[in-house]
Write an enzyme that holds these catalytic residues in place. Structure first.
Site, PDB file in Angstrom:
ATOM      1  N   ASP A  45       0.843  -1.197   0.000  1.00 22.45           N
ATOM      2  CA  ASP A  45       0.000   0.000   0.000  1.00 22.45           C
ATOM      3  C   ASP A  45       0.879   1.247   0.000  1.00 22.45           C
ATOM      4  O   ASP A  45       1.661   1.468   0.939  1.00 22.45           O
ATOM      5  CB  ASP A  45      -0.885  -0.021   1.252  1.00 22.45           C
ATOM      6  CG  ASP A  45      -2.106   0.864   1.132  1.00 22.45           C
ATOM      7  OD1 ASP A  45      -2.151   1.709   0.219  1.00 22.45           O
ATOM      8  OD2 ASP A  45      -3.028   0.714   1.956  1.00 22.45           O
ATOM      9  N   CYS A  85      -5.837   4.470  -3.833  1.00 20.92           N
ATOM     10  CA  CYS A  85      -6.066   3.095  -3.401  1.00 20.92           C
ATOM     11  C   CYS A  85      -7.322   2.428  -3.955  1.00 20.92           C
ATOM     12  O   CYS A  85      -7.251   1.350  -4.557  1.00 20.92           O
ATOM     13  CB  CYS A  85      -6.112   3.050  -1.878  1.00 20.92           C
ATOM     14  SG  CYS A  85      -4.659   3.732  -1.057  1.00 20.92           S
ATOM     15  N   HIS A 144     -11.193  -1.689   1.358  1.00 26.30           N
ATOM     16  CA  HIS A 144     -11.352  -0.336   0.798  1.00 26.30           C
ATOM     17  C   HIS A 144     -12.162  -0.314  -0.496  1.00 26.30           C
ATOM     18  O   HIS A 144     -11.874   0.454  -1.420  1.00 26.30           O
ATOM     19  CB  HIS A 144      -9.986   0.325   0.586  1.00 26.30           C
ATOM     20  CG  HIS A 144     -10.087   1.828   0.495  1.00 26.30           C
ATOM     21  ND1 HIS A 144      -9.050   2.619   0.051  1.00 26.30           N
ATOM     22  CD2 HIS A 144     -11.112   2.678   0.776  1.00 26.30           C
ATOM     23  CE1 HIS A 144      -9.417   3.890   0.065  1.00 26.30           C
ATOM     24  NE2 HIS A 144     -10.662   3.956   0.505  1.00 26.30           N
TER      25      HIS A 144
END
Length: 485
Positions: A45, A85, A144
């Site tokens: 990430d 993201c 997410h």
């Protein structure tokens, strides 16, 4: 009469029991087919393009990933579908440009729980596809892609889930014992500039001009759908859960998506790891390096589990970052590329990308062809053999790597708000803050200028390149859906 082979998995304490049922006639036998490969995605990430030793950075300690690179193909021109993201994950999990189904923006904070915000249920994911092909599927780490019930990972094809649903999470529960933590604050006490030592292992920083997001608010660690208290440093917890999955399902075909939240903020390092980087004077950078080291160590342990369980040679492993690194926020470097997370320049959308597929791809090689995380789903479809429910935008990754000249004129497209870009072969146009008129676009020759320093949009010899790329961008833009949130 055709022979049917049915593979049924029964989860027991011993793992996964396989048995076959053959239809009549009794004398028929199943063909000797090789077992389908397992698929392991290791996704960091906010890892910058330059933050691995195998990417040329001698100042970081990533021995495990570097060793993996020596057994894999390192792709130097690999792209994600968005510079941040959530839409990036929507792209590689569906194999489609996320704008096709209106997934344009990056939900943060309370927006994660909006009942209208998340990966649309009708979009097939690689997990759903492989689940329907008989694979056992798991997600460990960050989701997410929606926090409301309709968007839960187990409603998108994952049999098992351990992790959290929002954009980030602290690595240990409050009060953050045994760690050193760097927290962004809008303001500091009078007399302090930029940094303030708020506790023995807590630093406040005003260098970004805003507070750290409330990552843990309404965002528990979940096992399947139930909250759990996780005391381990979360990178270590991810390692534990991932290795357990690999061990338990070693006799079944499986798909495991390991979605690290390292090295995403909040910056929070284990004190014992931090000691390894005592020579780094800047505590901001030191915390980042320690987080990266533990991420690297986790990758190594997961890969060793493949070896120890005899699954190395039958597992397709892909390691990449979900987008470029946010340099000012975390110190992540994307050099020699321009800018970072959130940007349509190369530093925001070109990422480190390693793929190992024994027997299919040459170990220890470098591929300079243009590849995309969109290619992951089509690659899986190519060896499973049944069609996806929707048309995919990517290519078979193995064919791209084996025949790089076949994709010299490949077109990739991006848009988010007023930022946009398109790459066609060596040429790329970027609209960093608006795309309403040709004068807002910049033109770069990536073959000569990967750092995007030399804007050729005003050069008479290259005006035709700009016009051609604008037409292609506009044609693709007309195919995209309205944003769903």
């Amino acid at each position: 009469m055709r022979v049917a082979l049915i593979c049924h998995c029964v989860v027991t304490g011993m793992g996964c029991l396989l048995f076959s049922i053959l239809t009549t006639p009794a004398s028929a036998s199943a063909p000797d087919l090789p077992p389908p490969p397992n698929v392991l995605l290791l996704v960091a990430d906010d890892l910058g393009y330059a933050e691995l030793g195998c990417q040329g950075n001698a100042s970081v300690k990533t021995p495990e990933i570097d060793a993996f690179s020596a057994t894999a193909v390192r792709c130097t021109q690999a792209y994600v579908t968005a510079p941040n993201c959530s839409p990036s994950r929507a792209g590689f999990l569906t194999g489609r440009i996320p704008l096709r189904f209106g997934y344009e923006f990056n939900p943060i904070g309370a927006r994660n729980e909006d009942p209208q915000t998340g990966l649309p249920p009708k979009q097939e994911t690689i997990a759903e596809y492989l689940h329907d092909a008989g694979y056992t599927t798991g997600l460990v780490g960050k989701w997410h892609l929606g926090g409301a019930a309709d968007f839960h990972p187990q409603r998108h094809g994952f049999d098992e889930f351990f992790g959290f649903l929002h954009e980030g999470h602290y690595f240990v529960p409050s009060p953050w014992n045994q760690t050193t933590t760097w927290i962004r604050r809008k303001g500091l006490p009078r007399g302090h500039i930029d940094r303030y030592q708020a506790g023995p292992n807590l630093i406040y920083s005003s260098h970004m001009g805003h507070d750290e997001p409330d990552y843990d608010a309404n965002n528990p660690i979940l096992r399947e759908g139930q909250p759990v208290i996780e005391e381990a440093y979360f990178t270590d917890a991810i390692t534990r859960e991932a290795t357990s999955f690999i061990q338990r399902y070693r006799t079944c075909p499986w798909f495991l998506y390991v979605a690290y939240n390292a090295v995403h903020s909040p910056l929070q390092a284990k004190n014992e790891t931090l000691e390894r980087f005592a020579s780094e004077e800047d505590i901001h950078r030191r915390i980042f390096l320690a987080m990266l080291y533990d991420l690297d160590r986790s990758v190594g342990e997961i890969l060793r589990t493949l070896e120890e369980t005899g699954q190395r040679d039958n597992t397709l492993v892909v390691l990449f970052s979900d987008n470029g690194g946010p340099t000012k926020e975390t110190t992540a470097s994307n050099l020699p590329l321009r800018d970072g997370k959130g940007s349509m320049y190369e530093g925001g959308i070109r990422v480190p990308f390693l793929v190992r597929w024994p027997g299919q791809l040459e170990a220890g090689s470098v591929c300079d062809a243009t590849v995309s995380t969109l290619d992951l789903f089509p690659t899986v479809v190519s060896f499973i053999g049944s069609a996806s429910q929707v048309e995919l935008d990517g290519l078979d990754l193995a064919k791209v790597i084996q025949s790089p000249k076949s994709v010299e004129d490949r077109v990739l497209y991006w848009r988010q708000g007023k930022r946009a870009a398109i790459r066609d072969g060596r040429w790329k146009i970027v609209a960093p803050s608006g795309y309403d008129s040709p004068s807002q676009w910049q033109l770069f020759d990536l073959a000569e200028d990967p750092a995007e320093k030399n804007d050729l949009s005003g050069h008479p010899d290259h005006r035709q390149h700009l016009k051609d790329l604008l037409r292609k961008w506009q044609a693709l833009n007309r195919q995209m859906a309205e944003p769903i949130f």
